[in-house]
Design an enzyme around this catalytic site. Structure first.
Site, short mmCIF file in Angstrom:
data_model
loop_
_atom_site.label_atom_id
_atom_site.label_comp_id
_atom_site.label_asym_id
_atom_site.label_seq_id
_atom_site.Cartn_x
_atom_site.Cartn_y
_atom_site.Cartn_z
N GLU A 67 0.84 -1.20 0.00
CA GLU A 67 0.00 0.00 0.00
C GLU A 67 0.87 1.25 0.00
OE1 GLU A 67 -3.24 0.25 2.75
OE2 GLU A 67 -3.94 -1.79 2.31
N HIS A 124 -5.23 0.62 -2.22
CA HIS A 124 -5.61 -0.78 -2.00
C HIS A 124 -5.14 -1.54 -3.24
CE1 HIS A 124 -9.06 0.18 1.08
NE2 HIS A 124 -7.86 0.37 1.56
N HIS A 164 -4.19 6.74 0.28
CA HIS A 164 -3.50 5.46 0.36
C HIS A 164 -4.13 4.54 -0.67
CE1 HIS A 164 -6.86 4.21 3.00
NE2 HIS A 164 -6.50 2.97 2.76
N ASP A 200 -9.09 1.11 8.27
CA ASP A 200 -9.11 2.51 7.81
C ASP A 200 -10.07 3.33 8.67
OD1 ASP A 200 -7.36 1.90 5.77
OD2 ASP A 200 -8.92 1.72 4.24
ZN LIG Z 1 -7.25 1.16 3.32
#
Ligand SMILES: [Zn+2]
Length: 128
Positions: A24, A80, A78, A91
């Site tokens: 990530e 995935h 961020h 999250d």
């Molecule tokens: Zn996430």
């Protein structure tokens, strides 16, 4: 509420996310009213393929730099790498910023933004 992102920052964020897959990516979108730049941050999570944690010292340095340059942090992003652009349980649980969280879902090539932990979606507008 709407998150405005300049094309260059948008593309920078996607480049970062793709370059770091299958881990990530994480970073800041900074600017003045509109996000002008994407600033990648190291992912210090011990399981970076499914989780992110912005490395604290790098985050602090970036926040100071934004301050010095008169830039606001307009969003956190961020990725995935193998999932949808929707907030995970972590999250939501770990969210602490009031700015939108942009999540880039690499398989779909789509990004969505949310206020967390509430989960309200924020529209993203990419501008020239
Ligand atoms: Zn996430």
């Amino acid at each position: 509420m709407e998150l405005r992102v300049r094309r260059e920052a948008w593309e920078g964020m996607w480049r970062d996310a793709r370059a770091r897959a299958p881990r990530e990516a994480v970073g800041l979108l900074v600017g003045r009213g509109v996000a002008e730049e994407a600033w990648p941050l190291p992912n210090a999570s011990d399981r970076p393929q499914a989780h992110y944690r912005a490395e604290p010292l790098a985050l602090l340095t970036a926040l100071r730099r934004a301050d010095e340059l008169g830039l606001e942090v307009l969003a956190l992003y961020h990725s995935h790498p193998a999932g949808a652009p929707l907030p995970s349980a972590a999250d939501e649980a770990e969210a602490s910023w009031r700015v939108p969280y942009v999540i880039l879902g690499l398989p779909e090539g789509q990004a969505r933004a949310f206020l967390l932990p509430q989960g309200d979606e924020v529209k993203i507008r990419v501008e020239p």
